[in-house]
Design a protein around this motif. Sequence first.
Motif, short mmCIF file in Angstrom:
data_model
loop_
_atom_site.label_atom_id
_atom_site.label_comp_id
_atom_site.label_asym_id
_atom_site.label_seq_id
_atom_site.Cartn_x
_atom_site.Cartn_y
_atom_site.Cartn_z
N SER A 38 31.85 -35.25 -48.58
CA SER A 38 32.17 -35.85 -47.27
C SER A 38 31.57 -37.24 -47.16
O SER A 38 32.20 -38.18 -46.68
CB SER A 38 31.60 -34.99 -46.13
N ARG A 39 30.34 -37.34 -47.62
CA ARG A 39 29.67 -38.63 -47.51
C ARG A 39 30.39 -39.69 -48.34
O ARG A 39 30.64 -40.81 -47.87
CB ARG A 39 28.23 -38.47 -47.99
N ILE A 96 28.83 -31.59 -48.48
CA ILE A 96 28.22 -32.72 -47.76
C ILE A 96 28.33 -34.01 -48.59
O ILE A 96 28.68 -35.07 -48.06
CB ILE A 96 26.73 -32.40 -47.45
N THR A 146 25.34 -36.59 -42.87
CA THR A 146 25.44 -36.55 -44.33
C THR A 146 24.46 -37.54 -44.97
O THR A 146 24.04 -37.35 -46.11
CB THR A 146 26.86 -36.88 -44.85
#
Length: 600
Positions: free
Chosen positions: A201-202, A198, A229
């Motif tokens: 991804s953020r 996460i 996220t």
Amino acid sequence: MQNENKIETSCGLDCPDACGIVVEDNSIKADPNHPTSTGSLCSLVNKYLPDEPRITSPKVNGKEVTLAEALEATKEALDTPRKLLWRGSGNFGVMQEISNLLFDKIDGTTTKGTLCDGSGDAGILEGRGVNRILPIEQIKKAEVVVVWGKNITITSAHLMPHLKDKKIIVIDPVKTAIAKKADIYLQIAPRSDFFVAIMLSRFALMGNFEDKEYIEEHASEYEDFYDFTQEFRIRPILDYINTDLQEMGSILEMIDGKKTVFLVGNGVQKYSIGHLTLQAIDSLAVMLGKMGKEGCGVGFLGNSKLGFNNPFEIKGKKVQKANANFGDFDSVLIQGGNPVASMPNSSRVIEELQKTKTIIYFGLYENETSAMANIIIPAKNFFEKEDVRLSYAHHSISPMRKIQECDYGISEYDFTNILLQKLDFEPLKEEQYYLDFWFNQCTKVDRYYRSPAYQEIPYQEGFGEESDEEFIFPDEFGDDFIKTKQFTRARRKSKKEVIISDYWLITPKANKALNTQFKRDNQVAVHPSLGFEDEERVKVYSKWGEHYFFVKNSEALRKDSVLITANTIGVNFLTPNIISDEGDSACYQEVKVKVEKIDA
Ligand SMILES: Nc1nc2c(c(=O)[nH]1)N[C@H]1C(S)=C(S)[C@@H](COP(=O)(O)OP(=O)(O)OC[C@H]3O[C@@H](n4cnc5c(=O)[nH]c(N)nc54)[C@H](O)[C@@H]3O)O[C@H]1N2
Ligand SMILES: Nc1nc2c(c(=O)[nH]1)N[C@H]1C(S)=C(S)[C@@H](COP(=O)(O)OP(=O)(O)OC[C@H]3O[C@@H](n4cnc5c(=O)[nH]c(N)nc54)[C@H](O)[C@@H]3O)O[C@H]1N2
Ligand SMILES: [Mo]
């Protein structure tokens, strides 16, 4: 033309490589033409030959009997309303499952779910709709390989040569052999992988690392995912994972613009939330445009039977494999497994089995389970019968051939066929019919066959069974095991650190063993800072049970974890029999343990 002294077969051990084998003049060698071959076989296959002590005599209540007598006793035991078939993965040939046809006819109970990869698989299905195998050719073409919770040098050794000259990123709480050689190594807290994915991804979305064109087409809900996220707070989570912004940034930079594969192992998903972890890792890959393209993809344990019609699939009553209540049955047939040692929560398993009237053990070796059995049926090993080998890591399907005789064991086909007739049902069709059933669904490619599910670049056209759907991102996170309130924006109040008074139990595979087959161990590995001496005997315990082990100090571990391999006698006295939130899977590592000195 086939040399008369040369037989081509394949390995039946439960391992992703599923190697091709050539038998010539009584010696076994790797088939150099097999797609994963590196020219040699592992030491485990070699062990399979004569020196491993086998069960050579059938027994009923401790007494040696003839095979016919043991089968008659089995018939009587199965002639009861409550009977269960519990099958392990001691042999990966498809013919193992033929005993389903017996349980179908006698209206018995079978199992659902797995001890292995079920929770990860469930997460893959949620995101991608279908779990396709990442072909080895794509791994070969990658420039960067992210090895995530997979102990490649031990559990998938034949991949190693293909990783040469690539950038390697390793994410694992244990400094494994490949971690030592990695370009970037993240020694994360166990069970923090969801957050790693996460956070990456953020930051990817913040830093414009995402592949706009790809996600617009195949994963158009990515803005909602970005919002998701953002529900997670950066600082406490990075601290919890044991990483920082710089390290996260360096990973994204290494991947950016490079063909990248993520090789994900069982380690990330031996937890109740394993499905979320796999879905989050997939989401990261999709966002970065590292799926459905040449040299890219996320490889987990794939579904070897995808695309096949399975003649052994049956309906009927099913109980959870990882949590079966054996005591609910009069008779339990245990085939190709060692549940007393391999299932979680051993005390519970033993207690349950003690309530069963008749335990029938159908296997190769004496082990914890055979020791409890009333009836013992010696099996044939995979060099002693015909079968078909699929793989959960590549698309080659190969024949498993009989290369030697065994006059004391019985094949699963014969076992099933004899019992069906004893119980007054129609016999099976010819053995060859079932073997051909599988081969006829494949394409022949040289000496091998190719799975009907093969796609050169999976998910290139899209997701779902028909490749016409979009990728689905996770949009909810819930975790009952660790307190994650301080991690999410919604509940910002609590600033408490996660206090680690107990140790995470890491329980991966061992080098010279295949699950509980072959070599057994008796050690617990701990970080030297815990203050134990090598060889010291300690008690390790959890809320599920306890067992004694000998200490081995290891700098490869974190201070918050201890490690006991899956082949270690007693390890599963410590593990919980809970089932994953999704995927009906065991959760071996959803547990904290204590380690105690024993007074001399
Ligand atoms: N020699 C040998 N080979 C085998 C087997 C065997 O018993 N022996 N078994 C076969 C079978 S049945 C299977 S399913 C496969 C499995 O093979 P792998 O997928 O490699 O699974 P494991 O060995 O269980 O664990 C892999 C890694 O996960 C790490 N790990 C543990 N917890 C975490 C975590 O929370 N996060 C992350 N990121 N990593 C974590 C461990 O340190 C370990 O390095 O291997 C197969 N191959
Ligand atoms: N603590 C801990 N526990 C684990 C794991 C872990 O990582 N940590 N891993 C889990 C995983 S991933 C798995 S897959 C399971 C595996 O657990 P099991 O499926 O129980 O596998 P094994 O313990 O290897 O037992 C296999 C048995 O099959 C028998 N056998 C072999 N070949 C044949 C054959 O051709 N016919 C018949 N009838 N019998 C045969 C042998 O006698 C052998 O004892 O263990 C799980 N348990
Ligand atoms: Mo497994």
